[in-house]
Design an enzyme around this catalytic site. Structure first.
Site, PDB file in Angstrom:
ATOM      1  N   ASN A   3      10.617  16.454 -25.701  1.00 31.87           N
ATOM      2  CA  ASN A   3       9.268  15.962 -25.440  1.00 31.87           C
ATOM      3  C   ASN A   3       8.593  15.582 -26.747  1.00 31.87           C
ATOM      4  O   ASN A   3       8.342  16.456 -27.587  1.00 31.87           O
ATOM      5  CB  ASN A   3       8.427  17.024 -24.730  1.00 31.87           C
ATOM      6  CG  ASN A   3       6.958  16.633 -24.657  1.00 31.87           C
ATOM      7  OD1 ASN A   3       6.561  15.823 -23.834  1.00 31.87           O
ATOM      8  ND2 ASN A   3       6.142  17.179 -25.561  1.00 31.87           N
ATOM      9  N   GLU A   4       8.372  14.292 -26.955  1.00 30.64           N
ATOM     10  CA  GLU A   4       7.547  13.733 -28.030  1.00 30.64           C
ATOM     11  C   GLU A   4       8.080  13.974 -29.437  1.00 30.64           C
ATOM     12  O   GLU A   4       7.351  13.757 -30.410  1.00 30.64           O
ATOM     13  CB  GLU A   4       6.085  14.209 -27.909  1.00 30.64           C
ATOM     14  CG  GLU A   4       5.409  13.707 -26.640  1.00 30.64           C
ATOM     15  CD  GLU A   4       3.925  14.010 -26.564  1.00 30.64           C
ATOM     16  OE1 GLU A   4       3.417  14.746 -27.441  1.00 30.64           O
ATOM     17  OE2 GLU A   4       3.266  13.527 -25.625  1.00 30.64           O
TER      18      GLU A   4
END
EC number: 3.2.1.25
Length: 845
Positions: free
Chosen positions: A431-432
């Site tokens: 995630n990210e």
């Protein structure tokens, strides 16, 4: 020989602070699994950290080490059997001692561990099991210091968290507290067996015409002594055996059986068909004696991510059983900071809410945990697709050899544990983390395909996402799509709207655009976007103890909102759009209106774009849930109380949805001058697989009088495009010199004589409208033992009629727009005769 026996070690534990040496420092543990915060609360050593400022009073726990201890009797172990101590999860740095001897050292929360203790338990009688949990918070800081050359770039929490394989949100996030748990967070047990089924899984080949399928079941066997074990496989549907086959186990402990299934019942996401589950069982037999039996449910289905060049760039959407699925849904964070407190029943209630809200996909976010089996079981049974992140979030992770080895074991274990679930349709690397790479200016040359080179750059984590993890998925779940990160698209910038998925945070974060234009900001698949809102007053009452603190800007309310700059952002969106208020209950409601409108504008537009060559393949809002009682982007709070946005999204995701909107006029950059004309559009979105006929009506109703200001438009016998969008009006025009009074555009659609969907477009912003004196009537028209039906009518248009959320009560709809001449019904389940009616509120009340 002995049949496998399990002896859970759930009772009889005690624990103490490692710095305490006296015998009276030991405190009882009510039950295992648990974490230390639960056990401290049970012994009145810690207040509920979810109330008031108690999180601060619990911070001392974060820097402590703990010891857990139990005494157990050696289980009876027949000749030829072994005894194994099995830990399904230890949080996190754990040294396990049996009778004073170290038998295991653990440093990964996400990994199950098994230790053969047959020899260690040769003596009969009592044995002492001790587990020392070292402080993860301090260990992480030490590990970071050991590698000063690594760039520890990260968002949220202390950067040292990147060094530890522990749920990253434990270090605090922009929606959660800093609670560094430790403990036996998943089951621990003794197993006695001479042979066991170590793994059972299936691979499914579905014929293109769906008339037949081939199911191959595989088994891995562990045995104390070699011998002629046999595996008896059975395939069942709805509890009825379809076929069986008995196979000899090979010398290397494997066996497989292949079943041909005629006219299989397919697994579908809800709304598209039944979520049919088959069951495969294997009985491990030797000399006619069953030694171990394992069963797993699975689905017969295909699942693909379609990425192909098109006029918008490159598509990104999901196809299940040959049917394109618009994936409207939510992102999921852990449902509690104290993970063992989440029951299977609570997991199921969350997924039932997803279905009630017509959401078809849930994204398990990479800063939490690989969820409990019961979470995925519920998704399988209820037909909810799962987007599964690996547990890496918002950081540049180091790639020390021992850490890479731990990550590989973790990923192998969890992919193997979860691969039979038909709900899981994608594995995603992080995630990210690629956003961190961009913002920190770390090296990323997509054209360099040599993994060894990646390890030498200042962004070595690329090796995890583009080599280690895809290799694990390919080896252990080859039929499941792998995506390197979220967001990510072919190595381009993560904000590129033409490829891959994107996180669109320029509403709320970033440039803080108007939510009315949210649909113009999206990409090929919008896997994060959000807007904060307060939870309902009943939730506020739980964590705000002092009545004097119940005002919108109180210290305790700010403390329970962990988002940086939340005051300015909430104020901006409120002041831009609504008449503000200073009393808390109205303030709560106004933030909820903004969130509901934001979600509606995004989802409505992106679903419409689905019909434009799959321009938008899906939208997963941030976020479905909370991990504690708080103010956040969640559309359902910690206590499973839906906010109005939950209902707004559900309406947009109706199988047949009508949409109407006038073009956006940005009042705040035109000196609040009203437009002379406004264009408007009218369309129908359908997820039905066949063309259907419908009648669509559009009325123009005065906000001030409720009367029609111009002739209504009716489209009869409209052919509605299957699984797409039917545009009915693309160049409508409102001349405000002719129709000067503010008015709503109210659309309805009928199919087979049944009213199936509505949409109402309002003049923006709401703060310019006089919404007093609406003439609203809410009347009970039927009542049974636990169900009521309300009939709602109005003389003038009503915005966002929200009903009270009460424990044990489910409402069929809320956050509704009501217009004259269109009475609506709401069904309330769980409200008994004699119970007080649900309160309600609407804009301008």
């Amino acid at each position: 020989m002995s049949k496998l026996q399990q002896f859970p070690l759930s009772k009889g534990w005690s624990f103490r602070d490692n710095e305490a040496t006296s015998e009276d420092a030991w405190m009882p543990v009510p039950v295992v699994p648990s974490v230390v915060h639960q056990d401290l609360q049970a012994n009145n050593k810690l207040k509920d950290p979810y109330i008031g400022f108690n999180e601060l009073e619990a911070r001392w726990v974060n820097e402590k080490s703990w010891t857990y201890k139990t005494v157990f009797q050696k289980p009876a172990a027949p000749a030829g059997s072994c005894i194994v101590l099995a830990f399904d999860g230890l949080d996190t740095f754990a040294k396990v001692k049996l009778d004073g001897n170290v038998i295991l050292e653990n440093d990964n929360m996400f990994l199950a561990r098994r230790v053969d203790v047959t020899k260690a338990l040769e003596a009969e009688g009592d044995h002492v099991l001790e587990i020392d949990f070292d402080c993860a918070f301090l260990r992480a800081k030490e590990l970071r210091k050991q590698d000063p050359r690594h760039n520890w770039a990260s968002f949220n929490g202390d950067p040292s968290r990147l060094s530890v394989r522990k749920a990253q949100y434990h270090w605090g996030w922009d929606w959660g507290p800093v609670l560094m748990t430790a403990g036996i967070w998943r089951e621990v047990r003794l197993e006695v067996y001479s042979a066991r089924v170590a793994d059972l899984w299936t691979e499914v080949q579905l014929a293109s015409d769906h008339q037949s399928a081939q199911v191959t079941a595989f088994v891995e066997v562990e045995s104390v002594h070699s011998g002629s074990h046999r595996a008896c496989f059975t395939l069942s549907l709805h509890g009825q055996e379809i076929t069986r086959e008995e196979i000899g186990v090979t010398e290397n402990g494997t066996a497989k059986a292949t079943f041909d299934v005629k006219e299989p019942s397919l697994w579908w996401p809800h709304g598209y068909g039944d979520a049919t589950l088959y069951e495969v069982s294997v009985s491990l037999v030797k000399e006619q004696e069953e030694l171990h039996r394992v069963s797993k449910k699975f689905g017969i289905r295909t699942a693909e991510v379609i990425q192909r060049p098109d006029k918008h760039g490159k598509s990104f959407f999901f196809r299940v059983n040959g049917v394109d699925i618009f994936c409207g849904g939510s992102c999921w964070i852990p449902a509690d900071n104290l993970l063992p407190s989440i029951t299977a029943e609570r997991y199921r209630k969350w997924i039932e809410l997803m279905v009630h809200g017509r959401q078809v996909m849930i994204r398990v976010w990479g800063g939490g945990i690989y969820e409990d089996n019961s979470f995925y079981d519920a998704c399988d049974e209820l037909g909810v697709l799962v987007w599964q992140d690996f547990m890496f979030g918002c950081g540049n992770y180091p790639t020390w050899p021992n850490l890479l080895e731990s990550i590989r074991k973790e990923s192998v274990y969890n992919v193997r544990r979860l691969r039979h679930h038909p709900s899981i349709v994608i594995w995603v690397g992080n995630n990210e983390d690629y956003q961190v790479q961009e913002q920190a200016g770390l090296t990323y040359n997509y054209e360099d395909k040599d993994p060894e080179n990646w390890l030498k750059t200042d962004f070595p984590a690329r090796y995890i996402y583009e080599k280690l993890l895809p290799e694990v998925v390919q080896e252990y779940s080859p039929g499941t799509f792998y995506h390197p990160g979220s967001p990510w698209g072919d190595g381009k910038t993560t904000s590129d709207p033409t490829v891959g998925d994107m996180h669109q945070w320029n509403v709320w974060h970033g440039t803080q655009e108007k939510y009315q234009i949210f649909d113009t900001l999206g990409g090929r698949f919008n896997s994060e976007f959000g807007m904060e809102a307060f939870p309902h007053m009943s939730t506020i009452d739980y964590f705000v103890e002092n009545e004097a603190d119940k005002y919108p800007q109180s210290h305790v309310l700010d403390f329970h909102n962990k988002a940086d700059g939340h005051e300015r952002r909430i104020a901006t969106y409120l002041v831009e759009n609504l008449r503000t208020a200073t009393d808390l209950e109205t303030h709560i409601y106004l933030t909820q209106v903004v969130q509901a409108e934001t979600m509606m504008f995004g989802y409505r537009g992106w679903r419409r774009q689905w019909g434009d060559e799959r321009h938008c393949g899906g939208a997963l809002l941030w976020q479905l849930n909370d991990c504690w009682p708080t103010i956040s982007w969640a559309i359902v709070d910690y206590f499973l109380r839906p906010k109005p946005a939950f209902y707004a999204v559900a309406r947009v995701l109706n199988p047949i949805a009508v949409g109407v909107r006038r073009e956006h006029h940005d009042w705040s950059v035109t000196h609040a001058q009203p437009p002379k004309t406004s264009k408007f559009e009218l369309w129908v979105a359908s997820s039905r697989q066949q063309e259907i006929q419908g009648t669509v009506e559009l009325r123009f109703l005065s906000v001030n009088t409720g009367l029609e200001v111009r002739e209504r438009i009716v489209h009869e016998n409209v052919s509605i495009v299957p699984n797409g969008t039917t545009n009915l009006i693309v160049d409508g025009l409102i001349d405000h010199t002719v129709h000067s009074e503010p008015h709503v555009l109210a659309a309805r659609i009928w199919v087979d004589g049944q009213l199936v969907a509505r949409d109402v477009d309002w003049p923006q912003p709401f703060k310019y409208l006089d919404l007093s004196d609406r003439g609203l009537e809410v009347k009970k028209i039927s009542e049974s033992e636990d169900e009521q039906t309300l009939l709602i009518s109005t003389k003038k248009p009503v915005k966002c009629l929200v009903f009270e959320e009460r424990e044990g009560v489910r409402i069929s709809d809320s956050a509704m727009d009501i217009v004259p001449g269109d009475d609506q019904r709401v069904t309330i389940k769980g409200l008994k005769p004699g119970d007080a009616p649900l309160k309600y509120k609407f804009l301008g009340q």
